[in-house]
Design an enzyme around this catalytic site. Structure first.
Site, PDB file in Angstrom:
ATOM      1  N   GLU A   1       0.841  -1.207   0.000  1.00  0.00           N
ATOM      2  CA  GLU A   1       0.000   0.000   0.000  1.00  0.00           C
ATOM      3  C   GLU A   1       0.872   1.251   0.000  1.00  0.00           C
ATOM      4  O   GLU A   1       1.867   1.313   0.715  1.00  0.00           O
ATOM      5  CB  GLU A   1      -0.898   0.021   1.245  1.00  0.00           C
ATOM      6  CG  GLU A   1      -1.770   1.280   1.296  1.00  0.00           C
ATOM      7  CD  GLU A   1      -2.583   1.393   2.570  1.00  0.00           C
ATOM      8  OE1 GLU A   1      -3.574   0.653   2.704  1.00  0.00           O
ATOM      9  OE2 GLU A   1      -2.213   2.222   3.430  1.00  0.00           O
TER      10      GLU A   1
ATOM     11  N   THR B   1      -4.169   4.717  -1.394  1.00  0.00           N
ATOM     12  CA  THR B   1      -5.240   5.172  -0.502  1.00  0.00           C
ATOM     13  C   THR B   1      -5.947   6.405  -1.065  1.00  0.00           C
ATOM     14  O   THR B   1      -5.468   7.044  -2.015  1.00  0.00           O
ATOM     15  CB  THR B   1      -4.722   5.477   0.922  1.00  0.00           C
ATOM     16  OG1 THR B   1      -3.821   6.577   0.840  1.00  0.00           O
ATOM     17  CG2 THR B   1      -4.027   4.281   1.532  1.00  0.00           C
ATOM     18  N   TYR B   2      -7.069   6.740  -0.443  1.00  0.00           N
ATOM     19  CA  TYR B   2      -7.925   7.840  -0.910  1.00  0.00           C
ATOM     20  C   TYR B   2      -8.251   8.747   0.257  1.00  0.00           C
ATOM     21  O   TYR B   2      -8.973   8.353   1.185  1.00  0.00           O
ATOM     22  CB  TYR B   2      -9.207   7.245  -1.493  1.00  0.00           C
ATOM     23  CG  TYR B   2     -10.137   8.221  -2.161  1.00  0.00           C
ATOM     24  CD1 TYR B   2     -10.039   8.466  -3.535  1.00  0.00           C
ATOM     25  CD2 TYR B   2     -11.133   8.876  -1.441  1.00  0.00           C
ATOM     26  CE1 TYR B   2     -10.912   9.337  -4.162  1.00  0.00           C
ATOM     27  CE2 TYR B   2     -12.004   9.757  -2.062  1.00  0.00           C
ATOM     28  CZ  TYR B   2     -11.888   9.983  -3.426  1.00  0.00           C
ATOM     29  OH  TYR B   2     -12.758  10.841  -4.049  1.00  0.00           O
TER      30      TYR B   2
ATOM     31  N   GLY C   1     -14.907   5.303   4.830  1.00  0.00           N
ATOM     32  CA  GLY C   1     -14.122   6.468   5.268  1.00  0.00           C
ATOM     33  C   GLY C   1     -14.455   6.774   6.716  1.00  0.00           C
ATOM     34  O   GLY C   1     -15.498   6.359   7.226  1.00  0.00           O
TER      35      GLY C   1
ATOM     36  N   ALA D   1     -20.114   1.243   3.746  1.00  0.00           N
ATOM     37  CA  ALA D   1     -19.340   0.830   2.567  1.00  0.00           C
ATOM     38  C   ALA D   1     -20.138  -0.134   1.690  1.00  0.00           C
ATOM     39  O   ALA D   1     -19.972  -0.155   0.468  1.00  0.00           O
ATOM     40  CB  ALA D   1     -18.029   0.191   3.014  1.00  0.00           C
TER      41      ALA D   1
ATOM     42  N   TYR E   1     -11.780  -5.976   9.842  1.00  0.00           N
ATOM     43  CA  TYR E   1     -11.106  -5.604  11.096  1.00  0.00           C
ATOM     44  C   TYR E   1     -10.999  -6.811  12.020  1.00  0.00           C
ATOM     45  O   TYR E   1     -11.977  -7.148  12.720  1.00  0.00           O
ATOM     46  CB  TYR E   1     -11.907  -4.463  11.775  1.00  0.00           C
ATOM     47  CG  TYR E   1     -12.041  -3.286  10.846  1.00  0.00           C
ATOM     48  CD1 TYR E   1     -11.126  -2.244  10.880  1.00  0.00           C
ATOM     49  CD2 TYR E   1     -13.039  -3.258   9.860  1.00  0.00           C
ATOM     50  CE1 TYR E   1     -11.209  -1.192   9.978  1.00  0.00           C
ATOM     51  CE2 TYR E   1     -13.125  -2.218   8.948  1.00  0.00           C
ATOM     52  CZ  TYR E   1     -12.203  -1.193   9.014  1.00  0.00           C
ATOM     53  OH  TYR E   1     -12.276  -0.158   8.111  1.00  0.00           O
TER      54      TYR E   1
ATOM     55  N   HIS F   1     -14.329  -3.522  14.153  1.00  0.00           N
ATOM     56  CA  HIS F   1     -14.229  -2.087  13.840  1.00  0.00           C
ATOM     57  C   HIS F   1     -14.457  -1.300  15.132  1.00  0.00           C
ATOM     58  O   HIS F   1     -15.364  -1.629  15.914  1.00  0.00           O
ATOM     59  CB  HIS F   1     -15.266  -1.714  12.772  1.00  0.00           C
ATOM     60  CG  HIS F   1     -15.156  -0.290  12.331  1.00  0.00           C
ATOM     61  ND1 HIS F   1     -15.943   0.711  12.857  1.00  0.00           N
ATOM     62  CD2 HIS F   1     -14.322   0.307  11.445  1.00  0.00           C
ATOM     63  CE1 HIS F   1     -15.602   1.866  12.285  1.00  0.00           C
ATOM     64  NE2 HIS F   1     -14.631   1.647  11.424  1.00  0.00           N
TER      65      HIS F   1
ATOM     66  N   GLN G   1      -7.372  -4.624   8.441  1.00  0.00           N
ATOM     67  CA  GLN G   1      -6.666  -3.594   9.191  1.00  0.00           C
ATOM     68  C   GLN G   1      -5.382  -4.220   9.717  1.00  0.00           C
ATOM     69  O   GLN G   1      -5.297  -5.438   9.883  1.00  0.00           O
ATOM     70  CB  GLN G   1      -7.573  -3.135  10.347  1.00  0.00           C
ATOM     71  CG  GLN G   1      -7.019  -2.055  11.233  1.00  0.00           C
ATOM     72  CD  GLN G   1      -6.680  -0.795  10.451  1.00  0.00           C
ATOM     73  OE1 GLN G   1      -5.655  -0.752   9.766  1.00  0.00           O
ATOM     74  NE2 GLN G   1      -7.515   0.216  10.560  1.00  0.00           N
TER      75      GLN G   1
ATOM     76  N   GLN H   1       5.420   5.864  15.462  1.00  0.00           N
ATOM     77  CA  GLN H   1       4.355   5.124  14.769  1.00  0.00           C
ATOM     78  C   GLN H   1       3.567   4.234  15.720  1.00  0.00           C
ATOM     79  O   GLN H   1       2.421   3.912  15.435  1.00  0.00           O
ATOM     80  CB  GLN H   1       4.965   4.197  13.717  1.00  0.00           C
ATOM     81  CG  GLN H   1       5.147   4.805  12.349  1.00  0.00           C
ATOM     82  CD  GLN H   1       5.814   3.762  11.476  1.00  0.00           C
ATOM     83  OE1 GLN H   1       6.993   3.459  11.638  1.00  0.00           O
ATOM     84  NE2 GLN H   1       5.063   3.194  10.580  1.00  0.00           N
TER      85      GLN H   1
HETATM   86  P1  FAD Z   1     -18.113  -0.055   6.885  1.00  0.00           P
HETATM   87  O1  FAD Z   1     -17.913  -1.375   6.298  1.00  0.00           O
HETATM   88  O2  FAD Z   1     -19.252   0.764   6.396  1.00  0.00           O
HETATM   89  O3  FAD Z   1     -18.219  -0.235   8.470  1.00  0.00           O
HETATM   90  C1  FAD Z   1     -18.216   0.902   9.329  1.00  0.00           C
HETATM   91  C2  FAD Z   1     -18.933   0.566  10.629  1.00  0.00           C
HETATM   92  O4  FAD Z   1     -20.319   0.422  10.384  1.00  0.00           O
HETATM   93  C3  FAD Z   1     -18.493  -0.747  11.280  1.00  0.00           C
HETATM   94  O5  FAD Z   1     -18.532  -0.570  12.678  1.00  0.00           O
HETATM   95  C4  FAD Z   1     -19.558  -1.739  10.830  1.00  0.00           C
HETATM   96  O6  FAD Z   1     -19.706  -2.832  11.749  1.00  0.00           O
HETATM   97  C5  FAD Z   1     -20.792  -0.856  10.803  1.00  0.00           C
HETATM   98  N1  FAD Z   1     -21.800  -1.278   9.833  1.00  0.00           N
HETATM   99  C6  FAD Z   1     -21.594  -1.655   8.556  1.00  0.00           C
HETATM  100  N2  FAD Z   1     -22.765  -1.949   7.948  1.00  0.00           N
HETATM  101  C7  FAD Z   1     -23.728  -1.745   8.871  1.00  0.00           C
HETATM  102  C8  FAD Z   1     -25.158  -1.860   8.866  1.00  0.00           C
HETATM  103  N3  FAD Z   1     -25.817  -2.251   7.766  1.00  0.00           N
HETATM  104  N4  FAD Z   1     -25.838  -1.552  10.002  1.00  0.00           N
HETATM  105  C9  FAD Z   1     -25.184  -1.159  11.132  1.00  0.00           C
HETATM  106  N5  FAD Z   1     -23.822  -1.025  11.183  1.00  0.00           N
HETATM  107  C10 FAD Z   1     -23.125  -1.308  10.078  1.00  0.00           C
HETATM  108  N6  FAD Z   1      -9.819   5.430   5.093  1.00  0.00           N
HETATM  109  C11 FAD Z   1      -9.676   6.440   4.191  1.00  0.00           C
HETATM  110  O7  FAD Z   1     -10.131   7.566   4.430  1.00  0.00           O
HETATM  111  N7  FAD Z   1      -8.999   6.230   3.010  1.00  0.00           N
HETATM  112  C12 FAD Z   1      -8.458   5.038   2.684  1.00  0.00           C
HETATM  113  O8  FAD Z   1      -7.853   4.890   1.621  1.00  0.00           O
HETATM  114  C13 FAD Z   1      -8.608   3.962   3.616  1.00  0.00           C
HETATM  115  N8  FAD Z   1      -8.097   2.727   3.341  1.00  0.00           N
HETATM  116  C14 FAD Z   1      -8.308   1.683   4.228  1.00  0.00           C
HETATM  117  C15 FAD Z   1      -7.832   0.424   3.892  1.00  0.00           C
HETATM  118  C16 FAD Z   1      -8.019  -0.646   4.769  1.00  0.00           C
HETATM  119  C17 FAD Z   1      -7.507  -2.017   4.391  1.00  0.00           C
HETATM  120  C18 FAD Z   1      -8.679  -0.441   6.011  1.00  0.00           C
HETATM  121  C19 FAD Z   1      -8.838  -1.572   6.971  1.00  0.00           C
HETATM  122  C20 FAD Z   1      -9.154   0.817   6.337  1.00  0.00           C
HETATM  123  C21 FAD Z   1      -8.990   1.900   5.449  1.00  0.00           C
HETATM  124  N9  FAD Z   1      -9.492   3.178   5.732  1.00  0.00           N
HETATM  125  C22 FAD Z   1      -9.322   4.203   4.828  1.00  0.00           C
HETATM  126  C23 FAD Z   1     -10.188   3.435   7.005  1.00  0.00           C
HETATM  127  C24 FAD Z   1     -11.724   3.228   6.896  1.00  0.00           C
HETATM  128  O9  FAD Z   1     -12.281   4.196   6.050  1.00  0.00           O
HETATM  129  C25 FAD Z   1     -12.294   3.355   8.310  1.00  0.00           C
HETATM  130  O10 FAD Z   1     -11.862   2.304   9.109  1.00  0.00           O
HETATM  131  C26 FAD Z   1     -13.800   3.546   8.425  1.00  0.00           C
HETATM  132  O11 FAD Z   1     -14.086   3.942   9.765  1.00  0.00           O
HETATM  133  C27 FAD Z   1     -14.637   2.305   8.117  1.00  0.00           C
HETATM  134  O12 FAD Z   1     -14.634   2.014   6.800  1.00  0.00           O
HETATM  135  P2  FAD Z   1     -15.319   0.642   6.246  1.00  0.00           P
HETATM  136  O13 FAD Z   1     -15.268   0.732   4.779  1.00  0.00           O
HETATM  137  O14 FAD Z   1     -14.712  -0.518   6.903  1.00  0.00           O
HETATM  138  O15 FAD Z   1     -16.819   0.876   6.759  1.00  0.00           O
END
Ligand code: FAD
Length: 287
Positions: A17, A48-49, A107, A122, A142, A146, A173, A209
């Protein structure tokens, strides 16, 4: 190439990454970093974004550098602060640039809670991406749950819903205790989540870090690593050596236990990726 195709066989592989710069005039340097890492021939490279303050618009520029260096790029894309129209435009630009792979992310929520309400999770972005073209879609997961989710079981249920929305592979993660990953993989299997999971490893080479990694990821720092950080924090070279050794051992243990896809958080430091690749030259075959 589609990442689902890359991950289809049982080969042991390493992906990396990188992150884009905060400012436009940093693109050349970030692209050079990406090219140096691409020269190690990882299976693919993710960009990343908008993470850590980088400008969202610069993801595609760095992904292009990866592509031109002959490595498959994976563009991250977040949604919680974007309108559908904006996401649609970003995906159209990716398609025009020949990008086939997207990591669909919610995000982080802004501190003031001011989100654009077009996307909440997401999983909604995953569904939307599939309406916009024939993309291979990855998502985040995660092993320690999460941070916002009240329980790991609930988080796994949400993950299964996300995968069912059309996820081809997952990236974890960072974690510092492999036992936590093995436990997570078991829970995924029980929940019927059977897409490939790439294990995210971050070599901690700078004492600063340690705190940040724990804050960002909610990761538990195992006592063995905490002792390393305590002992070598004052000596950057020793800390770097110990951090690389720790990550190398973590990867060897993962591979020995059948985890074939390792994703390295390089922190834009080609020397870190190079050292890891050198240490694992008979275990992970690059290219
Ligand atoms: P989601 O999958 O939407 O989950 C977020 C939370 O909502 C979780 O607690 C989940 O349990 C809960 N949830 C999901 N669906 C539901 C539902 N239907 N009902 C109720 N609760 C629900 N951030 C950036 O800004 N840019 C990046 O490039 C970036 N890259 C990343 C790469 C990796 C490999 C990882 C692990 C993280 C990255 N992140 C990045 C961080 C990420 O955006 C954050 O961790 C964010 O808080 C959660 O994103 P997610 O896509 O996992 O969210």
């Amino acid at each position: 190439m589609r990442i689902s195709t890359i991950l289809a066989d049982e080969k042991v592989r390493l992906s990396c990454e990188v992150f884009p710069p905060k400012k436009f005039d940093g693109i050349a340097q970030a692209s050079e970093v990406a090219r140096e890492i691409a020269a190690l021939k990882p299976a693919y490279m993710s960009v990343t974004y908008g993470a850590a303050g980088s400008a969202p618009g610069h993801t595609l520029a760095v992904a292009r550098a990866v592509q031109e260096a002959g490595v498959t790029p994976l563009c991250h894309l977040t949604c919680v602060q974007s309108t559908k129209a904006h996401v649609q435009q970003v995906l159209a630009d990716m398609k025009t640039a020949g990008m086939e792979n997207v990591l669909a992310l919610r995000g982080d929520l802004p501190a003031d809670g001011a989100c654009c309400r077009d996307f909440t999770y997401a999983s909604e972005l995953v569904e939307f991406i599939h309406t916009q073209g024939d993309f291979c879609v990855g998502a985040a997961c995660y092993p320690e749950g999460h941070p916002e989710c009240p329980s790991r079981m609930e988080d796994i249920d949400n993950l299964r819903r996300k995968v069912d929305a059309g996820v081809d592979f997952l990236t974890t993660q960072m974690f510092f205790d492999n036992g936590i990953l093995y436990n997570f993989l078991y829970r995924c299997l029980r929940a019927g989540i059977d897409v490939p999971v790439c294990a995210g490893i971050m070599p901690i080479c700078d004492p600063k870090q340690v705190k940040r990694a724990v804050q960002l990821s909610g990761s538990i720092m195992p006592p063995r690593f905490a002792a390393i950080a305590d002992r070598f924090a004052h000596d950057p070279q020793a800390m770097a050596q110990a951090g690389i050794a720790y990550a190398t051992e973590q990867i060897i243990d993962l591979v020995a236990n059948g985890v074939n896809n390792i994703h390295l958080y390089t922190m834009n430091k080609p020397w870190i990726a190079r050292k890891i690749v050198e240490n694992l030259s008979s275990i992970i075959h690059m290219g």
